[in-house]
Scaffold this motif. Structure first.
Motif, PDB file in Angstrom:
ATOM      1  N   TYR A 272      64.743   0.992  25.657  1.00  0.00           N
ATOM      2  CA  TYR A 272      63.626   1.512  24.881  1.00  0.00           C
ATOM      3  C   TYR A 272      62.394   1.570  25.763  1.00  0.00           C
ATOM      4  O   TYR A 272      62.102   0.638  26.505  1.00  0.00           O
TER       5      TYR A 272
ATOM      6  N   ASN B 234      55.932   2.704  22.849  1.00  0.00           N
ATOM      7  CA  ASN B 234      55.665   2.246  21.496  1.00  0.00           C
ATOM      8  C   ASN B 234      55.645   3.454  20.563  1.00  0.00           C
ATOM      9  O   ASN B 234      55.924   4.563  20.977  1.00  0.00           O
ATOM     10  N   GLY B 235      55.271   3.258  19.316  1.00  0.00           N
ATOM     11  CA  GLY B 235      55.300   4.343  18.341  1.00  0.00           C
ATOM     12  C   GLY B 235      54.189   5.357  18.472  1.00  0.00           C
ATOM     13  O   GLY B 235      54.250   6.426  17.885  1.00  0.00           O
TER      14      GLY B 235
ATOM     15  N   TYR C 115      53.171   7.226  20.989  1.00  0.00           N
ATOM     16  CA  TYR C 115      53.502   8.445  21.738  1.00  0.00           C
ATOM     17  C   TYR C 115      54.998   8.712  21.635  1.00  0.00           C
ATOM     18  O   TYR C 115      55.701   8.795  22.635  1.00  0.00           O
ATOM     19  N   CYS C 116      55.471   8.863  20.417  1.00  0.00           N
ATOM     20  CA  CYS C 116      56.917   8.930  20.192  1.00  0.00           C
ATOM     21  C   CYS C 116      57.564  10.134  20.878  1.00  0.00           C
ATOM     22  O   CYS C 116      58.674  10.035  21.367  1.00  0.00           O
ATOM     23  N   TYR C 117      56.875  11.284  20.932  1.00  0.00           N
ATOM     24  CA  TYR C 117      57.471  12.464  21.556  1.00  0.00           C
ATOM     25  C   TYR C 117      57.716  12.226  23.038  1.00  0.00           C
ATOM     26  O   TYR C 117      58.818  12.453  23.543  1.00  0.00           O
TER      27      TYR C 117
ATOM     28  N   ASN D 211      57.783   9.356  24.708  1.00  0.00           N
ATOM     29  CA  ASN D 211      58.717   8.254  24.926  1.00  0.00           C
ATOM     30  C   ASN D 211      60.148   8.680  24.654  1.00  0.00           C
ATOM     31  O   ASN D 211      61.061   8.342  25.411  1.00  0.00           O
ATOM     32  N   SER D 212      60.373   9.431  23.590  1.00  0.00           N
ATOM     33  CA  SER D 212      61.723   9.903  23.261  1.00  0.00           C
ATOM     34  C   SER D 212      62.251  10.842  24.334  1.00  0.00           C
ATOM     35  O   SER D 212      63.412  10.755  24.733  1.00  0.00           O
TER      36      SER D 212
END
Length: 52
Positions: free
Chosen positions: A4, A7-8, A10-12, A14-15
């Motif tokens: 992982y 964090n939440g 910058y979800c785009y 990070n994903s």
């Protein structure tokens, strides 16, 4: 299984970074955030003014 990243907030980015790491590409989420913000952060007004 991939690790992982981030964090939440910058979800785009990070994903996308985790997806690319699953195929061996080590891309920093900050770079993806910068590139994505630049390419998606421009618009033109009705008066033909360009804003970034």
């Amino acid at each position: 299984m991939s690790n992982y990243i981030g964090n939440g907030a910058y979800c785009y980015a990070n994903s996308a970074s985790m997806l690319l790491s699953s195929v061996g590409e080590k891309i920093d989420p900050g770079l993806l955030e910068t590139i994505g913000g630049f390419s998606l952060g421009a618009f033109r007004t009705q008066e033909d003014m360009l804003f970034f």
